[in-house]
Design an enzyme around this catalytic site. Structure first.
Site, PDB file in Angstrom:
ATOM      1  N   GLY A  34      17.815 128.020  54.716  1.00  0.00           N
ATOM      2  CA  GLY A  34      16.643 128.900  54.696  1.00  0.00           C
ATOM      3  C   GLY A  34      15.314 128.170  54.631  1.00  0.00           C
ATOM      4  O   GLY A  34      14.268 128.741  54.950  1.00  0.00           O
ATOM      5  N   ASP A 309      26.383 120.595  43.446  1.00  0.00           N
ATOM      6  CA  ASP A 309      25.809 121.046  42.175  1.00  0.00           C
ATOM      7  C   ASP A 309      26.296 122.427  41.733  1.00  0.00           C
ATOM      8  O   ASP A 309      26.146 122.780  40.564  1.00  0.00           O
ATOM      9  CB  ASP A 309      24.266 121.100  42.271  1.00  0.00           C
ATOM     10  CG  ASP A 309      23.639 119.717  42.279  1.00  0.00           C
ATOM     11  OD1 ASP A 309      24.379 118.718  42.334  1.00  0.00           O
ATOM     12  OD2 ASP A 309      22.385 119.636  42.236  1.00  0.00           O
ATOM     13  N   HIS A 441      23.978  82.058  45.439  1.00  0.00           N
ATOM     14  CA  HIS A 441      22.938  81.657  44.497  1.00  0.00           C
ATOM     15  C   HIS A 441      21.651  81.392  45.264  1.00  0.00           C
ATOM     16  O   HIS A 441      21.701  80.744  46.311  1.00  0.00           O
ATOM     17  CB  HIS A 441      23.367  80.374  43.780  1.00  0.00           C
ATOM     18  CG  HIS A 441      22.312  79.838  42.860  1.00  0.00           C
ATOM     19  ND1 HIS A 441      22.037  80.418  41.642  1.00  0.00           N
ATOM     20  CD2 HIS A 441      21.447  78.800  42.990  1.00  0.00           C
ATOM     21  CE1 HIS A 441      21.060  79.748  41.048  1.00  0.00           C
ATOM     22  NE2 HIS A 441      20.685  78.763  41.850  1.00  0.00           N
TER      23      HIS A 441
END
Ligand code: NAI
Length: 462
Positions: A34, A309, A441
């Protein structure tokens, strides 16, 4: 009436990823959205715009605090707020248009409008009815309300309003020391606002490793954020140009009032299911107002699924994405799977905070024997060179088997470093496996290896 194999409701990270995976698996797909743009809360008013503001304000912080020492002279930049807003908007635009492109590429129909489910197998968008063998609800979440606090998105704002304030406020009160409060609080603190965070509990970011909580709060304090802990907010009162926050200290019940130009309410989010018609469909909900689903993300109504969610679990974009992909695979007759034990959480402040898997608290609660390998970024050459020595990596491993059970990082690029541990955990690696892997490193990643070494015979640089 158009007919689809799958209609996904919502185009946030859960929904759009699910739609794309369904299309890749040969299904005919539509996605209902929407908003004027795709991408949901995350892309439009959440993760993406907040990261643009976090990045810009971090650059300013670096210029103000570290440039001179590196031999970079000159005046620190000043804030051009309208331009910063434009930068934020263009970041949103490129991302939302990217999803539109992916929809076209995968032949996914965007059904523009707000969808509802009048009955199983049907989705209504505006006046049009569409048919679908499977429906996936991925409608996301909205900010929870707080009694006595009326949000106007101008003076009393949620994260949505906080991303588009008219100007940088002189002062900001943040209710809630969770992810949103600390991310947006640190943006405005770096941009010059006096930020006070009011938190109900006695520690910030509930559920996080207590050592991380401590270092995190100390670092944020150094950056100028103020904290009122153990304080329950009673209400806010918006005036013309500022607002009042009233809170009670839990320790003595004393009442206090704080004035601020803007109040940010960041006390959690709740599932957004308005208008879908779940009641009429008889869809079962959990006690916490989430849609109840089985292990295949299917609700009690056959053919209707839910992800992200709106269901239980952490409200995280990437958790929703994983569920979206897995649900698509289940619908296509495959074996979708989400490993809920390996979902990283990241807070994009500076330094970043990241975690995955168990905490010491959850391990103690389960009565599991574990060991801790910890390494400070102060022992990492790259971090020291980059003024990023604050923080540490902590790895938790099974005491007997050495299998990695969790990791907690506060420090530079923590949100990226955590994934090395996630991959290791997915493969059931031991701390020694990580420690024996050659790390380039000088990199921040060496701190992860050193923490893994600390689970065994000990780190080298400490
Ligand atoms: P949160 O649940 O992370 O934190 C809310 C805080 O507010 C808690 O510390 C709580 O104790 C406090 N609180 C609640 N009521 C209070 C009161 N009356 N007075 C004072 N303090 C009170 O919620 P937040 O920050 O709003 O985030 C919502 C969701 O969005 C979370 O699930 C989060 O994971 C997600 N999110 C994730 C991001 C990320 O992954 N980087 C970024 C933004 C949001």
């Amino acid at each position: 009436m158009s007919s689809y194999d799958v209609i996904v409701i919502g185009s946030g990270p859960g929904g759009y990823v699910c739609a794309i995976r369904c299309a890749q698996l040969g299904l005919k797909v539509a996605c209902v959205e929407g908003r004027d743009t795709l991408g949901g809360t995350c892309l439009n008013v959440g993760c993406i715009p907040s990261k643009a503001l976090l990045h810009a304000s971090h650059m300013l912080h670096e210029a103000e605090h570290n440039f001179a020492e590196m031999g970079l002279k000159g005046k620190s930049p000043s804030v051009d707020w309208p331009q910063m807003q434009k930068y934020k908007t263009s970041t949103i635009d490129t991302n939302t248009k990217g999803i539109e492109f992916l929809f076209k590429k995968n032949k996914i129909d965007w059904l523009k409008g707000w969808g509802s489910i009048p009955e199983a197998g049907k989705v209504k968008v505006g006046d049009e009815l569409h048919e679908a063998k499977s429906i996936i609800i991925a409608s996301g979440s909205e900010p929870s309300s707080l009694p006595g606090v009326e949000v106007d998105e101008k003076t009393v704002v949620t994260s949505t309003g906080a991303l588009e304030l008219g100007k940088v406020p002189r002062s900001m009160a943040v209710i809630g020391a969770g992810v949103i409060g600390l991310e947006l609080g640190s943006v405005y603190a770096r941009l010059g606002a006096e930020v006070t965070v009011i938190e109900y509990l006695d520690a910030i970011t509930p559920g996080m490793d207590p050592e991380v909580q401590k270092v995190f709060q100390r670092t944020l304090k150094k950056q100028g954020l103020k904290f009122v802990m153990g304080a329950a907010v009673q209400g806010t009162e918006a005036m013309k140009t500022k607002a009042k926050v009233t809170y009670k200290l839990r320790k003595d019940d004393s009442e206090h009032v704080l004035d601020a130009d803007v109040v940010l309410v960041a006390t959690g989010r709740k599932p957004y299911t308005d208008g879908l018609g779940l009641d009429t469909l008889g869809i079962e909900m959990t006690k916490r107002g989430q849609i109840a689903v089985n292990a295949h993300w299917e609700t009690n109504v056959k053919g209707i699924y839910a992800i992200g969610d709106v269901i239980e679990g952490p409200m995280l974009a990437h958790k929703a994405e994983d569920e979206g992909m897995a649900a698509a695979e289940v619908i296509a007759g495959k074996h979708g799977h989400v490993n809920y034990g390996v979902i990283p959480g990241v807070i994009y402040t500076h330094p970043e905070v990241a975690n995955v898997g168990e905490t010491e608290a959850t391990l103690k609660e389960a009565g599991r024997a574990y060991k801790v390998g910890k390494f400070s970024f102060m022992g990492n050459a790259r971090a020291k060179a980059n003024f990023a020595g604050d923080g540490f990596v902590k790895i938790l491993a099974d005491k007997e088997t050495d299998r990695i059970l969790g990791a907690h990082i506060i420090g530079p690029a923590a949100g990226d470093l955590i994934h090395e541990v996630c991959v290791a955990m997915e493969f059931g690696a031991s701390a020694q496996d990580l420690a024996m892997t050659c790390h380039a490193h000088p990199t921040y990643s060496e701190a992860v290896r050193e923490a893994a070494l600390a689970c065994g015979d000990g780190p080298i640089h400490m």
